[in-house]
Motif scaffolding. Structure first.
Motif, PDB file in Angstrom:
ATOM      1  N   UNK A 271       0.838  -1.196   0.000  1.00 26.70           N
ATOM      2  CA  UNK A 271       0.000   0.000   0.000  1.00 26.70           C
ATOM      3  C   UNK A 271       0.873   1.246   0.000  1.00 26.70           C
ATOM      4  N   UNK A 272       0.488   2.239  -0.753  1.00 26.52           N
ATOM      5  CA  UNK A 272       1.274   3.473  -0.871  1.00 26.52           C
ATOM      6  C   UNK A 272       1.057   4.425   0.294  1.00 26.52           C
ATOM      7  N   UNK A 273       0.258   4.022   1.287  1.00 28.00           N
ATOM      8  CA  UNK A 273       0.063   4.871   2.458  1.00 28.00           C
ATOM      9  C   UNK A 273       1.201   4.667   3.453  1.00 28.00           C
ATOM     10  N   UNK A 274       1.196   3.526   4.160  1.00 30.43           N
ATOM     11  CA  UNK A 274       2.276   3.237   5.104  1.00 30.43           C
ATOM     12  C   UNK A 274       2.918   1.870   4.847  1.00 30.43           C
ATOM     13  N   UNK A 275       2.627   1.249   3.718  1.00 24.91           N
ATOM     14  CA  UNK A 275       3.327   0.032   3.339  1.00 24.91           C
ATOM     15  C   UNK A 275       2.700  -1.265   3.793  1.00 24.91           C
ATOM     16  N   UNK A 276       1.441  -1.278   4.158  1.00 25.67           N
ATOM     17  CA  UNK A 276       0.799  -2.523   4.585  1.00 25.67           C
ATOM     18  C   UNK A 276       0.603  -3.456   3.388  1.00 25.67           C
ATOM     19  N   UNK A 277       0.691  -4.785   3.594  1.00 23.53           N
ATOM     20  CA  UNK A 277       0.366  -5.719   2.501  1.00 23.53           C
ATOM     21  C   UNK A 277      -1.136  -5.674   2.227  1.00 23.53           C
ATOM     22  N   UNK A 278      -1.487  -5.705   0.962  1.00 24.70           N
ATOM     23  CA  UNK A 278      -2.881  -5.450   0.584  1.00 24.70           C
ATOM     24  C   UNK A 278      -3.325  -6.489  -0.436  1.00 24.70           C
ATOM     25  N   UNK A 279      -4.491  -7.128  -0.174  1.00 23.06           N
ATOM     26  CA  UNK A 279      -5.013  -8.099  -1.143  1.00 23.06           C
ATOM     27  C   UNK A 279      -6.506  -8.365  -0.952  1.00 23.06           C
ATOM     28  N   UNK A 280      -7.235  -7.428  -0.310  1.00 21.84           N
ATOM     29  CA  UNK A 280      -8.681  -7.589  -0.155  1.00 21.84           C
ATOM     30  C   UNK A 280      -9.349  -7.142  -1.456  1.00 21.84           C
ATOM     31  N   UNK A 281      -9.795  -8.109  -2.224  1.00 22.91           N
ATOM     32  CA  UNK A 281     -10.205  -7.864  -3.615  1.00 22.91           C
ATOM     33  C   UNK A 281     -11.723  -7.953  -3.742  1.00 22.91           C
ATOM     34  N   UNK A 282     -12.304  -6.889  -4.306  1.00 17.76           N
ATOM     35  CA  UNK A 282     -13.728  -6.881  -4.632  1.00 17.76           C
ATOM     36  C   UNK A 282     -13.852  -7.054  -6.149  1.00 17.76           C
ATOM     37  N   UNK A 283     -14.101  -8.264  -6.570  1.00 16.13           N
ATOM     38  CA  UNK A 283     -14.034  -8.549  -8.000  1.00 16.13           C
ATOM     39  C   UNK A 283     -15.144  -7.879  -8.795  1.00 16.13           C
ATOM     40  N   UNK A 284     -16.303  -7.581  -8.168  1.00 13.87           N
ATOM     41  CA  UNK A 284     -17.384  -6.943  -8.909  1.00 13.87           C
ATOM     42  C   UNK A 284     -17.093  -5.467  -9.184  1.00 13.87           C
ATOM     43  N   UNK A 285     -16.473  -4.787  -8.212  1.00 16.87           N
ATOM     44  CA  UNK A 285     -16.178  -3.353  -8.380  1.00 16.87           C
ATOM     45  C   UNK A 285     -14.757  -3.107  -8.849  1.00 16.87           C
ATOM     46  N   UNK A 286     -13.923  -4.160  -8.877  1.00 17.97           N
ATOM     47  CA  UNK A 286     -12.502  -4.042  -9.240  1.00 17.97           C
ATOM     48  C   UNK A 286     -11.724  -3.187  -8.232  1.00 17.97           C
ATOM     49  N   UNK A 287     -12.202  -3.160  -6.993  1.00 18.84           N
ATOM     50  CA  UNK A 287     -11.548  -2.364  -5.959  1.00 18.84           C
ATOM     51  C   UNK A 287     -10.669  -3.260  -5.088  1.00 18.84           C
TER      52      UNK A 287
END
Length: 355
Positions: A271-287
């Motif tokens: 994540x470009x905020x404070x560097x947390x690993x990120x992978x919570x994927x909303x496949x319908x909204x592409x978020x």
């Protein structure tokens, strides 16, 4: 009846008097520095010397930090730890001893008696306290003892040197940390199995956590050149997510039209905020949602930030396919993969490359 009670109460209130006329204080004993100017100057030089030596010890702390290797020993102890502890502890000790000697030998030394009073002091008492504080400042000699004052400021100011050096251990500086191990032609592999990935193996709406093949060398290939904590740091920085969307849902920015493979895109997992690993994927909204502070990125729109404290898009890795049909990287990340540090180094490198 009420008037009689009121009169009785007022008449029974005793006048405020000192509870003890003579508390038993001994006559004031003058110190040698109070009566002998030579002793006063000697004490002043001693105290100033302590503050000056403390400042030198703080500088030696920084020198020891860089000059002594961590594997060197002294009397079966770590030489680095011994030097750092001795210099920092000695400097702080000298500042403390110097302040104590200043108070005992040169500041005002008069006995005081304070009677008990209600929790809230009267206005007169508060004014008297402020007057005493100001008098104490005058008696401390801060204004008329520039040698002690300036040496104290020097030692306290030098204390910032160890502080800055210790802050360096919190992590690598952002400058020079704008590259990852990704290179053109490096395969994208599953971060659990280490197997390379083919485009046809990814379904629409699927997210795969992946990393470069350098961490999973095939039989006969050389292992990664980094080991230990350096290897872990390199793996964490090179971590990626691979997602697949319908091509018609993707809106690539100019120059990124060929960064995907039939709807397959790749972004950094950091994540470009404070560097947390990120992978919570909303496949319908592409978020993609960050679990730490809920920053939300639209992966169909170049990783754009649509919610949360992050203010930089998620870095995207350009993809391609090699001769055997496996997904590969076409270059390193064009943007910095890290929390929101300045991007001057990478921008300058890009400009140098274009020129």
């Amino acid at each position: 009846m009420s008037d009689e009670i009121q009169s009785h109460d007022s008449s029974s209130t005793p006048a405020r008097t000192e509870p003890v006329q003579d508390p038993g204080l001994q006559p004031h004993q003058w110190r040698p520095t109070d009566v002998d100017p030579a002793q006063e100057r000697r004490a002043e030089r001693q105290i100033s010397g302590m503050f000056t030596v403390a400042a030198l010890l703080f500088v030696l702390f920084a020198v020891s930090y860089f000059a002594i290797d961590s594997d060197q020993t002294f009397l079966n102890w770590s030489a680095s730890n011994f030097a750092l502890g001795a210099t920092l502890g000695g400097g702080l000790l000298l500042i403390g001893v110097g302040i104590i000697q200043w108070a005992k030998k040169l500041m005002g030394d008069h006995e005081m008696v304070e009677m008990r009073h209600p929790a809230r002091s009267s206005a007169e008492d508060r004014e008297a306290v402020m007057a005493d504080i100001n008098a104490g400042l005058r008696e401390s000699g801060v204004g008329r003892r520039p040698l002690i004052r300036n040496s104290l400021f020097l030692s306290v100011g030098a204390l910032a040197v160890p502080s800055v050096v210790l802050l360096r251990d919190l992590g690598p500086l952002p400058h020079g940390q704008d590259e990852t191990v990704w290179k053109k032609g490096m395969r994208v592999v599953n971060d659990v199995s280490g197997l390379p990935i083919r485009p046809e193996e990814i379904e629409v709406g699927q997210l795969i956590n992946a990393e470069p093949a350098v961490f999973f060398p095939a039989e006969g290939e050389e292992e990664a050149e980094v080991h230990g904590h350096e290897l872990l740091a390199a793996k964490s920085k090179a971590a990626i997510i691979v997602v697949r969307m319908r091509p018609e849902d993707i809106t690539p920015s100019e120059g990124r039209e060929n960064w995907g493979i039939d709807g397959i895109l790749c972004y950094s997992k950091i994540c470009t905020h404070v560097g947390c690993p990120i992978s919570l994927w909303e496949q319908q909204t592409h978020h993609l949602l960050c679990p730490c502070h809920q920053s939300t990125f639209d992966l169909a729109d170049n990783g754009k930030v649509i919610f949360g404290p992050a203010h930089r898009p998620l870095p995207q890795l350009p993809l391609g396919v090699d001769s055997e049909g496996y997904i590969i990287a076409m270059s390193d990340f064009p943007e910095i993969v890290a929390p929101s540090y300045p991007e001057l180094a990478r921008d300058q490198k890009r400009l140098d490359g274009e020129s």
